[in-house]
Design a protein around this motif. Structure first.
Motif, PDB file in Angstrom:
ATOM      1  N   VAL A  48       0.843  -1.203   0.000  1.00  0.00           N
ATOM      2  CA  VAL A  48       0.000   0.000   0.000  1.00  0.00           C
ATOM      3  C   VAL A  48       0.879   1.255   0.000  1.00  0.00           C
ATOM      4  O   VAL A  48       0.628   2.211  -0.734  1.00  0.00           O
ATOM      5  CB  VAL A  48      -0.960  -0.009   1.211  1.00  0.00           C
ATOM      6  CG1 VAL A  48      -1.633   1.349   1.398  1.00  0.00           C
ATOM      7  CG2 VAL A  48      -2.021  -1.092   1.046  1.00  0.00           C
ATOM      8  N   LEU A  49       1.929   1.252   0.841  1.00  0.00           N
ATOM      9  CA  LEU A  49       2.828   2.416   0.910  1.00  0.00           C
ATOM     10  C   LEU A  49       3.584   2.607  -0.400  1.00  0.00           C
ATOM     11  O   LEU A  49       3.736   3.726  -0.891  1.00  0.00           O
ATOM     12  CB  LEU A  49       3.807   2.272   2.074  1.00  0.00           C
ATOM     13  CG  LEU A  49       3.194   2.333   3.482  1.00  0.00           C
ATOM     14  CD1 LEU A  49       4.260   2.102   4.537  1.00  0.00           C
ATOM     15  CD2 LEU A  49       2.484   3.659   3.730  1.00  0.00           C
TER      16      LEU A  49
ATOM     17  N   LYS B 220      -6.594  -7.648  -4.531  1.00  0.00           N
ATOM     18  CA  LYS B 220      -7.163  -7.609  -3.187  1.00  0.00           C
ATOM     19  C   LYS B 220      -6.807  -6.289  -2.485  1.00  0.00           C
ATOM     20  O   LYS B 220      -7.664  -5.661  -1.873  1.00  0.00           O
ATOM     21  CB  LYS B 220      -6.658  -8.818  -2.384  1.00  0.00           C
ATOM     22  CG  LYS B 220      -7.414  -9.022  -1.079  1.00  0.00           C
ATOM     23  CD  LYS B 220      -6.921 -10.237  -0.321  1.00  0.00           C
ATOM     24  CE  LYS B 220      -7.436 -10.169   1.101  1.00  0.00           C
ATOM     25  NZ  LYS B 220      -6.841 -11.149   1.985  1.00  0.00           N
ATOM     26  N   ASP B 221      -5.536  -5.874  -2.585  1.00  0.00           N
ATOM     27  CA  ASP B 221      -5.122  -4.603  -1.965  1.00  0.00           C
ATOM     28  C   ASP B 221      -5.981  -3.443  -2.448  1.00  0.00           C
ATOM     29  O   ASP B 221      -6.354  -2.558  -1.689  1.00  0.00           O
ATOM     30  CB  ASP B 221      -3.675  -4.247  -2.339  1.00  0.00           C
ATOM     31  CG  ASP B 221      -2.655  -5.156  -1.691  1.00  0.00           C
ATOM     32  OD1 ASP B 221      -3.055  -5.943  -0.808  1.00  0.00           O
ATOM     33  OD2 ASP B 221      -1.488  -5.087  -2.070  1.00  0.00           O
TER      34      ASP B 221
ATOM     35  N   ARG C 178      -9.020  -3.837   4.426  1.00  0.00           N
ATOM     36  CA  ARG C 178      -7.792  -3.364   5.057  1.00  0.00           C
ATOM     37  C   ARG C 178      -7.063  -2.402   4.123  1.00  0.00           C
ATOM     38  O   ARG C 178      -6.527  -1.393   4.559  1.00  0.00           O
ATOM     39  CB  ARG C 178      -6.885  -4.533   5.448  1.00  0.00           C
ATOM     40  CG  ARG C 178      -5.785  -4.106   6.435  1.00  0.00           C
ATOM     41  CD  ARG C 178      -4.948  -5.267   6.944  1.00  0.00           C
ATOM     42  NE  ARG C 178      -5.742  -6.239   7.662  1.00  0.00           N
ATOM     43  CZ  ARG C 178      -6.086  -7.441   7.192  1.00  0.00           C
ATOM     44  NH1 ARG C 178      -5.678  -7.847   6.016  1.00  0.00           N
ATOM     45  NH2 ARG C 178      -6.815  -8.264   7.909  1.00  0.00           N
ATOM     46  N   GLY C 179      -7.069  -2.715   2.823  1.00  0.00           N
ATOM     47  CA  GLY C 179      -6.466  -1.804   1.849  1.00  0.00           C
ATOM     48  C   GLY C 179      -7.140  -0.433   1.878  1.00  0.00           C
ATOM     49  O   GLY C 179      -6.478   0.603   1.832  1.00  0.00           O
ATOM     50  N   ARG C 180      -8.480  -0.437   1.987  1.00  0.00           N
ATOM     51  CA  ARG C 180      -9.227   0.834   2.021  1.00  0.00           C
ATOM     52  C   ARG C 180      -8.926   1.616   3.295  1.00  0.00           C
ATOM     53  O   ARG C 180      -8.819   2.844   3.276  1.00  0.00           O
ATOM     54  CB  ARG C 180     -10.736   0.552   1.920  1.00  0.00           C
ATOM     55  CG  ARG C 180     -11.157   0.020   0.561  1.00  0.00           C
ATOM     56  CD  ARG C 180     -12.638  -0.337   0.506  1.00  0.00           C
ATOM     57  NE  ARG C 180     -12.928  -1.057  -0.738  1.00  0.00           N
ATOM     58  CZ  ARG C 180     -14.135  -1.189  -1.260  1.00  0.00           C
ATOM     59  NH1 ARG C 180     -15.189  -0.668  -0.658  1.00  0.00           N
ATOM     60  NH2 ARG C 180     -14.321  -1.857  -2.392  1.00  0.00           N
TER      61      ARG C 180
ATOM     62  N   LEU D 297      -6.118   1.233   5.267  1.00  0.00           N
ATOM     63  CA  LEU D 297      -4.705   1.637   5.258  1.00  0.00           C
ATOM     64  C   LEU D 297      -4.480   2.838   4.336  1.00  0.00           C
ATOM     65  O   LEU D 297      -3.684   3.721   4.648  1.00  0.00           O
ATOM     66  CB  LEU D 297      -3.821   0.463   4.823  1.00  0.00           C
ATOM     67  CG  LEU D 297      -3.677  -0.680   5.833  1.00  0.00           C
ATOM     68  CD1 LEU D 297      -2.960  -1.865   5.182  1.00  0.00           C
ATOM     69  CD2 LEU D 297      -2.929  -0.232   7.083  1.00  0.00           C
ATOM     70  N   ALA D 298      -5.208   2.867   3.209  1.00  0.00           N
ATOM     71  CA  ALA D 298      -5.035   3.984   2.273  1.00  0.00           C
ATOM     72  C   ALA D 298      -5.377   5.313   2.952  1.00  0.00           C
ATOM     73  O   ALA D 298      -4.772   6.344   2.659  1.00  0.00           O
ATOM     74  CB  ALA D 298      -5.906   3.768   1.038  1.00  0.00           C
ATOM     75  N   GLN D 299      -6.352   5.277   3.888  1.00  0.00           N
ATOM     76  CA  GLN D 299      -6.720   6.509   4.596  1.00  0.00           C
ATOM     77  C   GLN D 299      -5.636   6.940   5.589  1.00  0.00           C
ATOM     78  O   GLN D 299      -5.568   8.101   5.979  1.00  0.00           O
ATOM     79  CB  GLN D 299      -8.037   6.306   5.348  1.00  0.00           C
ATOM     80  CG  GLN D 299      -9.239   6.017   4.455  1.00  0.00           C
ATOM     81  CD  GLN D 299     -10.462   5.670   5.298  1.00  0.00           C
ATOM     82  OE1 GLN D 299     -10.940   6.481   6.081  1.00  0.00           O
ATOM     83  NE2 GLN D 299     -10.951   4.443   5.158  1.00  0.00           N
ATOM     84  N   LEU D 300      -4.795   5.974   6.020  1.00  0.00           N
ATOM     85  CA  LEU D 300      -3.711   6.304   6.955  1.00  0.00           C
ATOM     86  C   LEU D 300      -2.443   6.775   6.247  1.00  0.00           C
ATOM     87  O   LEU D 300      -1.529   7.275   6.889  1.00  0.00           O
ATOM     88  CB  LEU D 300      -3.357   5.080   7.821  1.00  0.00           C
ATOM     89  CG  LEU D 300      -4.264   4.741   8.992  1.00  0.00           C
ATOM     90  CD1 LEU D 300      -3.675   3.568   9.766  1.00  0.00           C
ATOM     91  CD2 LEU D 300      -4.479   5.932   9.923  1.00  0.00           C
ATOM     92  N   VAL D 301      -2.393   6.591   4.914  1.00  0.00           N
ATOM     93  CA  VAL D 301      -1.157   6.901   4.183  1.00  0.00           C
ATOM     94  C   VAL D 301      -0.661   8.335   4.434  1.00  0.00           C
ATOM     95  O   VAL D 301       0.525   8.529   4.684  1.00  0.00           O
ATOM     96  CB  VAL D 301      -1.334   6.608   2.666  1.00  0.00           C
ATOM     97  CG1 VAL D 301      -0.267   7.312   1.841  1.00  0.00           C
ATOM     98  CG2 VAL D 301      -1.271   5.099   2.420  1.00  0.00           C
ATOM     99  N   PRO D 302      -1.546   9.364   4.404  1.00  0.00           N
ATOM    100  CA  PRO D 302      -1.025  10.721   4.638  1.00  0.00           C
ATOM    101  C   PRO D 302      -0.339  10.867   6.006  1.00  0.00           C
ATOM    102  O   PRO D 302       0.713  11.505   6.112  1.00  0.00           O
ATOM    103  CB  PRO D 302      -2.273  11.607   4.546  1.00  0.00           C
ATOM    104  CG  PRO D 302      -3.242  10.817   3.716  1.00  0.00           C
ATOM    105  CD  PRO D 302      -2.987   9.381   4.055  1.00  0.00           C
TER     106      PRO D 302
END
Length: 205
Positions: free
Chosen positions: A23-24, A182-183, A188-190, A192-197
């Motif tokens: 994801v990162l 799947k990611d 979990r991908g959805r 985690l993507a919100q935590l990326v910033p």
């Protein structure tokens, strides 16, 4: 070259570490060195007793950050089945009694839905992900992946309930998707993507 920021992932599941790494990378975030629980000195881990995914994820992330002094990301995820009043929910990993017996848990859900018609087999995977920075911010986000429960397991990828979960708009089960597919879609991908910033901010990128 600045030193990479160590980020603790409160899990011993190598697949979860790989998922966050992918994801990162997909988001172009660098300068983060992910470490799992097996790579830090052991510390007492609180039992997952909260009534919500968010509560469990925050408790795990707070424990990890307090014990190691590292920023810590943790997730709590599970399956909510409409016909079972959103259960197994937070009990997903131990639905059949033991903890983490994927085959027994999946078999029990299939048995509980055995006489349910297709139109009443709706379900969703839910993931809450928390990021706790020692002495700093806490954030918790939720990702949801809607779908239905198949009548028998299909595919050998993924883990947990993946073989019986058919995502919305898909004919394949989650266990038949590639890791990249799947990611891009998963709960979990959805989340985690919100935590990326917030994770990117740790690395100053």
């Amino acid at each position: 070259m600045p030193e990479a920021v160590r980020l603790l992932v409160a899990s011993r599941n190598a697949k979860k570490l790989k998922e966050l790494r992918r994801v990162l990378e997909a988001a172009g975030v660098s300068g983060i060195d992910l470490v799992g629980l097996d790579e830090v000195p052991p510390f007492p881990e609180a039992p997952e007793t909260a009534a919500s995914f968010e509560g469990n994820a925050l408790a795990k992330a707070r424990d990890g950050a307090a014990a190691t002094g590292l920023p810590c990301v943790a997730d709590d995820s599970g399956l909510e089945v409409d016909a079972l009043n959103a259960m197994p929910g937070v009990l997903s990993a131990r639905w059949s009694g033991g903890h983490g017996d994927d085959a027994a848990n999946t078999a029990l859900v299939l048995a509980q839905l055995s006489d349910m018609p297709d139109e009443r087999r709706g379900a969703a995977f839910v993931s809450a992900c928390a990021l706790v920075v020692p002495g700093g911010d806490e954030s918790v986000v939720r990702g949801t992946w809607p779908g239905t429960i198949a009548r028998e397991p299909r595919g050998d990828g993924g883990f947990g309930y993946d073989p019986v979960f058919v995502p919305e708009g898909e004919s394949r089960s989650a266990a038949q998707l590639t890791p990249e597919e799947k990611d891009a879609a998963s709960h979990r991908g959805r989340a985690l993507a919100q935590l990326v910033p917030a994770i990117a901010a740790l690395a100053g990128s």
